[in-house]
Design a protein around this motif. Sequence first.
Motif, mmCIF file in Angstrom:
data_model
loop_
_atom_site.group_PDB
_atom_site.id
_atom_site.type_symbol
_atom_site.label_atom_id
_atom_site.label_comp_id
_atom_site.label_asym_id
_atom_site.label_seq_id
_atom_site.Cartn_x
_atom_site.Cartn_y
_atom_site.Cartn_z
ATOM 1 N N ARG A 8 17.815 30.328 -37.776
ATOM 2 C CA ARG A 8 16.310 30.336 -37.967
ATOM 3 C C ARG A 8 15.873 28.959 -37.330
ATOM 4 O O ARG A 8 14.845 29.108 -36.720
ATOM 5 C CB ARG A 8 15.918 30.738 -39.441
ATOM 6 C CG ARG A 8 16.018 32.095 -39.600
ATOM 7 C CD ARG A 8 15.206 32.510 -41.054
ATOM 8 N NE ARG A 8 15.031 33.785 -41.157
ATOM 9 C CZ ARG A 8 14.083 34.237 -40.523
ATOM 10 N NH1 ARG A 8 13.269 34.038 -39.618
ATOM 11 N NH2 ARG A 8 14.016 35.670 -40.938
ATOM 12 N N GLY A 11 16.069 28.785 -33.624
ATOM 13 C CA GLY A 11 15.355 29.886 -32.963
ATOM 14 C C GLY A 11 16.465 30.501 -32.035
ATOM 15 O O GLY A 11 16.090 30.790 -30.815
ATOM 16 N N ALA A 13 17.579 33.587 -31.952
ATOM 17 C CA ALA A 13 17.231 35.044 -31.335
ATOM 18 C C ALA A 13 16.349 34.897 -30.066
ATOM 19 O O ALA A 13 16.610 35.385 -29.211
ATOM 20 C CB ALA A 13 16.346 35.779 -32.147
ATOM 21 N N MET A 14 15.153 33.858 -30.431
ATOM 22 C CA MET A 14 14.517 33.422 -28.813
ATOM 23 C C MET A 14 15.334 32.915 -27.892
ATOM 24 O O MET A 14 15.154 33.134 -26.900
ATOM 25 C CB MET A 14 13.615 32.786 -29.455
ATOM 26 C CG MET A 14 12.347 32.437 -28.547
ATOM 27 S SD MET A 14 11.332 34.263 -28.303
ATOM 28 C CE MET A 14 10.310 33.678 -26.622
ATOM 29 N N THR A 108 7.790 40.736 -34.470
ATOM 30 C CA THR A 108 8.949 40.622 -35.132
ATOM 31 C C THR A 108 9.190 39.809 -36.534
ATOM 32 O O THR A 108 8.142 39.192 -36.828
ATOM 33 C CB THR A 108 10.088 40.130 -34.157
ATOM 34 O OG1 THR A 108 9.675 38.753 -33.745
ATOM 35 C CG2 THR A 108 9.885 40.811 -32.707
ATOM 36 N N SER A 109 10.456 39.641 -36.950
ATOM 37 C CA SER A 109 10.509 39.087 -38.245
ATOM 38 C C SER A 109 10.520 37.485 -37.884
ATOM 39 O O SER A 109 10.644 36.670 -38.825
ATOM 40 C CB SER A 109 11.727 39.405 -39.021
ATOM 41 O OG SER A 109 12.680 39.076 -38.150
ATOM 42 N N LEU A 110 10.576 37.229 -36.725
ATOM 43 C CA LEU A 110 10.695 35.575 -36.307
ATOM 44 C C LEU A 110 9.389 34.837 -36.690
ATOM 45 O O LEU A 110 8.218 35.565 -36.367
ATOM 46 C CB LEU A 110 10.793 35.582 -34.790
ATOM 47 C CG LEU A 110 12.365 35.958 -34.324
ATOM 48 C CD1 LEU A 110 12.157 35.900 -32.835
ATOM 49 C CD2 LEU A 110 13.233 35.454 -34.734
ATOM 50 N N LYS A 111 9.433 33.684 -37.063
ATOM 51 C CA LYS A 111 8.297 33.000 -37.283
ATOM 52 C C LYS A 111 7.637 32.370 -36.158
ATOM 53 O O LYS A 111 8.528 32.106 -35.377
ATOM 54 C CB LYS A 111 8.477 32.053 -38.641
ATOM 55 C CG LYS A 111 8.818 32.698 -39.770
ATOM 56 C CD LYS A 111 9.137 31.766 -40.958
ATOM 57 C CE LYS A 111 9.619 32.364 -42.236
ATOM 58 N NZ LYS A 111 10.042 31.439 -43.244
ATOM 59 N N GLU A 114 9.989 29.421 -35.199
ATOM 60 C CA GLU A 114 11.138 29.834 -34.687
ATOM 61 C C GLU A 114 10.792 30.362 -33.203
ATOM 62 O O GLU A 114 11.580 29.942 -32.352
ATOM 63 C CB GLU A 114 11.624 31.140 -35.316
ATOM 64 C CG GLU A 114 12.133 30.837 -36.596
ATOM 65 C CD GLU A 114 12.628 32.018 -37.308
ATOM 66 O OE1 GLU A 114 13.727 32.494 -36.990
ATOM 67 O OE2 GLU A 114 12.123 32.403 -38.638
ATOM 68 N N LEU A 115 9.949 30.962 -32.739
ATOM 69 C CA LEU A 115 9.594 31.246 -31.428
ATOM 70 C C LEU A 115 9.524 30.044 -30.497
ATOM 71 O O LEU A 115 10.081 30.070 -29.495
ATOM 72 C CB LEU A 115 8.287 32.156 -31.435
ATOM 73 C CG LEU A 115 8.331 33.281 -32.031
ATOM 74 C CD1 LEU A 115 6.805 34.128 -31.837
ATOM 75 C CD2 LEU A 115 9.164 34.447 -31.357
ATOM 76 N N GLY A 118 12.737 28.198 -30.482
ATOM 77 C CA GLY A 118 13.638 28.834 -29.414
ATOM 78 C C GLY A 118 13.283 28.587 -27.914
ATOM 79 O O GLY A 118 14.149 28.509 -27.044
#
Length: 182
Positions: A8, A11, A13-14, A108-111, A114-115, A118
């Motif tokens: 997290r 980031g 995922a991003m 999405t569940s990303l804050k 985090e974006l 990322g």
Amino acid sequence: MSKELIYRFFGVAMMQKDLFLAMKRTSWLVTQWAYTAVIGFVLAANIVYMKAGDGFPDALWSTRGATEIVNVYMFMQLLLICIIFPFLSGSSITRERSEKTWALLKTTSLKPGELIRGKFFSLVCLGLYLLFLSAPLLVCITLLGGVNLSDVLFDSCFHISLLVWISALGVLSSSMTRRRAL
């Protein structure tokens, strides 16, 4: 620290999304080829110029010659950082908005942090990839002598810190822009 907390923070995922899409683009491959070709041409021209000049009559890999080649190499990396990365980082979030994917990413569940992180870390990874793309050439020149490893490491650390700084400023400016600039 748990694995999810680290994912997290960075980031991940991003980063995965951005790096995957960047590697799929044809422009990324063209950028790699163009950068490698320019570095190779400039260094080859510099070697031919040094060999043809009066400065290095005995040996190509003299101390002065190797230092000159490494200086040209480092200058080309500096140009890469100062010319290409403001454009890449300055359009990172703006591109998501213009492609209408920013709203989807926010669902999405990303804050939001985090974006942004990322995007930032994916730019830094792309920059490090380009900086170390031609590193074997630098290592060969360094091993032939005439250049201190500490000087090369200092220059590389300077380039990496400049890359991080420019990427951070670019992502900041891109996140503050509401619409597409061009």
